[in-house]
Design a protein around this motif. Structure first.
Motif, PDB file in Angstrom:
ATOM      1  N   THR A 177      66.087  -1.700 -20.343  1.00  0.00           N
ATOM      2  CA  THR A 177      65.883  -0.274 -20.599  1.00  0.00           C
ATOM      3  C   THR A 177      64.949  -0.067 -21.780  1.00  0.00           C
TER       4      THR A 177
ATOM      5  N   PHE B 282      61.484  -0.545 -20.578  1.00  0.00           N
ATOM      6  CA  PHE B 282      61.080   0.648 -19.826  1.00  0.00           C
ATOM      7  C   PHE B 282      60.734   1.794 -20.779  1.00  0.00           C
TER       8      PHE B 282
ATOM      9  N   LEU C 185      57.235   3.761 -21.427  1.00  0.00           N
ATOM     10  CA  LEU C 185      57.173   5.212 -21.379  1.00  0.00           C
ATOM     11  C   LEU C 185      56.528   5.761 -22.646  1.00  0.00           C
TER      12      LEU C 185
ATOM     13  N   ARG D 149      54.262   3.010 -12.549  1.00  0.00           N
ATOM     14  CA  ARG D 149      55.314   3.675 -13.337  1.00  0.00           C
ATOM     15  C   ARG D 149      56.550   3.928 -12.489  1.00  0.00           C
TER      16      ARG D 149
ATOM     17  N   ALA E 233      60.522   2.386 -13.321  1.00  0.00           N
ATOM     18  CA  ALA E 233      61.805   3.089 -13.356  1.00  0.00           C
ATOM     19  C   ALA E 233      62.759   2.527 -12.307  1.00  0.00           C
TER      20      ALA E 233
ATOM     21  N   THR F 257      60.666  -4.104 -13.455  1.00  0.00           N
ATOM     22  CA  THR F 257      60.475  -3.320 -14.674  1.00  0.00           C
ATOM     23  C   THR F 257      59.468  -3.990 -15.596  1.00  0.00           C
TER      24      THR F 257
END
Lengths: 114, 146, 360
Positions: free
Chosen positions: C166, C169, C173, C268, C272, C335
């Motif tokens: 995460t 990720f 972002l 992208r 996710a 990812t």
């Protein structure tokens, strides 16, 4: 028999290491960019070949030998390409090789004159 | 002498960490600071891995002690040591630091990218990534462009 | 407990030599004012530490360091100096005194603490006898994968790895929010297509060998991905290797060509989706009556009893563990690969002049 093969393999690996040292010496001592890249790339592939050949002899007839051979093929593909890309980019950027008779301290003298 | 040999890794790693920290503190350039942080982070990883090393051990991938590789590994070790330090007759290094550092490296490159992206935006706003020049621009009327 | 002295064997000698090289490189990075030199030296630092990690038996970490430290982070840092500047200002020696004092004091304290640490390689060091040893003893029985690093990463500490995925990720972002998704490259006037490049004979050697290399690197990425249970490898390494193949394509054939094959939207989206897949596996376990990310409950009991042999080895669900690890490693792979590509697109898309066939 296997003792002899191991010895040959070890000496090939050591020869490869020596070639790598000579190559590094060339990178330090050669006068201009192109000769330096040449020293680095030729001894790079040569040293890797010697070392991998030596390791193949030491490892014997196994999957490991096949993997080493694949690594060798990969190095033979990438290393010359990288050297080519490097010199090509340098030439494109305006770096010109020093031509004329060999004088080791040519570069240093030019710098002193500046 | 044997004390130095056993603690050499830690001393060098402290030196590497402090080198990275010094680059981060003393540079005025944001990119150079990020490079210093990256070096610092890699060095912390080296420290963790040093802690997990077991002498005479092998990578933590299950190995049969009767196989060729297992026998070659145990040939140099005393059976007493293998019985004490090993699992099922093979000595492994500790896998836990490896797991922690493996993920930390990949997370590290992602966060490094965020830092560099901020530096790029700073450059677009101020025209420079030098901390001193940015402070000067803020002090005068000029301010950021964006 | 018997006292332990680090043996002076070949391992230790190589260890000392490599660490000394790392120390030299750090000094060189600190001294240079050219950022380009600093970045290349950092790349060398990563390669040498990758070799050192093999000496320390950390094969998986070495793998990651070689791909990430020397590959991707170098490219991203080069992109950053392309967009900023490649030289840093001279620091007056007066201003280095305070950092030097601070670093010396901190280093001195750390050395003081390090003197109490157990010797290198001590098998009875506290770090090596508790949980690490338990993993070594039980992993093959509990999880059924020979590579214990993978077992710990994806099963025992799966929750931890979910958090790290995460973070990756979120970092992707963040970069995309700061720099965009690289749309600028698509908005530009069209570049010469591949066919035109072939006609003009530009970079023949590069294009031919890239065409040979990119499929090989991609296949290797999948090998690393699916062989991760048995040998060094796994989703993190494979993801970065895949990203490297895509970045190589962009460097040789131009960003626009790559964006046509792998659109930024796809990258992208997959970024996710990978996290979603990982967390989804955890939720499936919950619905089957287990804990979050407890792969023993990945399959409903009725389904599992229909599977061929060894569905319950000593009370553990080898099939569930096997497929659970496969699924979450796939999530990690997606990812990591697409986040790295997104980050590359963001940096490369900011530099419309970053031409694959320009001068310099």
């Amino acid at each position: 028999m296997s003792e002899v093969v191991t010895w040959i393999g070890s000496s090939l690996a050591v020869a490869g290491a020596l070639a790598a040292i000579i190559g590094s010496l060339g990178v330090i001592r050669f006068p201009d960019f192109y000769t330096r890249t040449h020293a680095a790339s030729i001894t790079d592939t040569g040293a890797a070949t010697l070392m991998i050949l030596g390791l193949i002899l030491i490892s014997g007839w196994s999957v490991l030998a096949l993997k080493l051979a694949i690594i060798w093929a990969f190095i033979m593909l990438t290393s010359p390409t990288a050297a080519h890309a490097l010199t090509n980019a340098a030439y494109g950027a305006g770096e010109r090789p020093q031509l004329g008779p060999w004088r080791l301290f040519d570069r240093d003298r030019k710098e002193a004159e500046r | 002498m044997s004390f130095l040999l056993g603690h050499f890794n830690y001393l060098i790693v402290v030196f590497l960490m402090m080198g990275g920290l010094w680059i981060t503190f003393s540079s005025r350039n944001y990119i150079k600071r990020m490079i210093g942080l990256a070096l610092f982070q890699t060095s912390v990883g080296l420290f963790y891995i040093s802690l997990g090393k077991v002498a005479g051990g092998t990578a933590a991938i299950v190995l049969d002690k009767t196989s060729k590789a297992g026998e070659a590994l145990n040939a140099h070790l005393s059976p007493d040591y293998v019985a004490r330090a090993g699992v099922d007759g093979v000595v492994y290094s500790n896998p836990l630091p490896h797991v922690l550092i493996l993920t930390a490296i990949v997370v590290g490159v992602a966060t490094l990218a965020v830092g560099l992206a901020i530096a790029v935006r700073v450059r677009e706003a101020y025209g420079t990534v030098e901390a001193g020049e940015i402070a000067e621009l803020d002090r005068t009327e000029a301010g950021p462009r964006a | 407990m018997p006292s332990f002295a680090t043996p002076l064997d070949a391992n230790t000698i190589v260890d000392i030599a490599l660490l000394a090289m790392l120390a030299v490189i750090v000094v060189a990075v600190a001294r240079t004012r050219s950022l380009l030199t600093a970045i290349i030296l950092t790349s060398v630092y990563s390669f040498i530490s990758a070799v050192w990690l093999v000496v320390m038996d950390a094969a998986d970490v070495s793998f990651t360091e070689a791909v990430v430290g020397a590959g991707v982070s170098t490219i991203i840092a080069l992109g950053a100096i392309l967009l900023t500047r490649s030289e840093c200002s001279r620091i007056p020696w007066r201003e280095t005194l305070l950092p030097l004092l601070l670093v010396t004091v901190t280093g001195g304290l750390l050395v003081y603490a390090a003197l109490d640490l157990p010797s290198l390689g001590d098998p009875s060091a506290p770090a090596n006898i508790y949980v690490g040893r338990l993993y070594l003893q039980h992993a093959e029985h509990d999880i059924g994968t020979p590579n214990i690093v993978t077992a710990v990463l994806s099963s025992y500490r799966g929750f931890d790895t979910l958090g790290e995925t995460t973070v990756i990720f979120a970092a992707g972002l963040g970069v995309a929010l700061l720099l965009g998704f690289g749309e600028r490259a698509l908005q530009d006037t069209p570049r010469p297509s591949m066919a035109k490049m072939a006609e003009s004979g530009q970079h023949v050697v590069l294009r031919v060998s890239a065409k040979m290399l990119i499929p090989m690197i991609s296949i290797y990425a999948f090998y690393v991905q699916f062989h991760g249970d048995l040998g060094p490898g796994g989703g993190f390494q494979a993801g970065v290797i895949m990203a490297v193949a895509i970045i190589l394509h962009a460097l040789v054939f131009g960003l626009q060509e790559t964006m046509e094959s792998i659109p930024p939207q796809l990258a992208r989206g997959l970024s996710a989706f990978g996290v979603l897949l990982y967390a989804g596996v955890g939720v499936v376990n919950l619905t089957n009556g287990g804990n979050f990310l407890d792969y023993d409950h990945l399959f409903p009991r009725i389904f599992e009893e229909g599977l061929p042999d060894s569905h319950l080895v000593g009370g553990h669900h080898i099939w569930g563990q096997h497929f659970g690890i496969l699924a979450i490693e796939l999530g990690v792979f997606l990812t990591v690969a697409s986040t790295m590509v997104t980050i590359f697109y963001a940096f490369a898309g900011r530099a419309p002049d970053l031409s694959p066939h320009g001068e310099g």
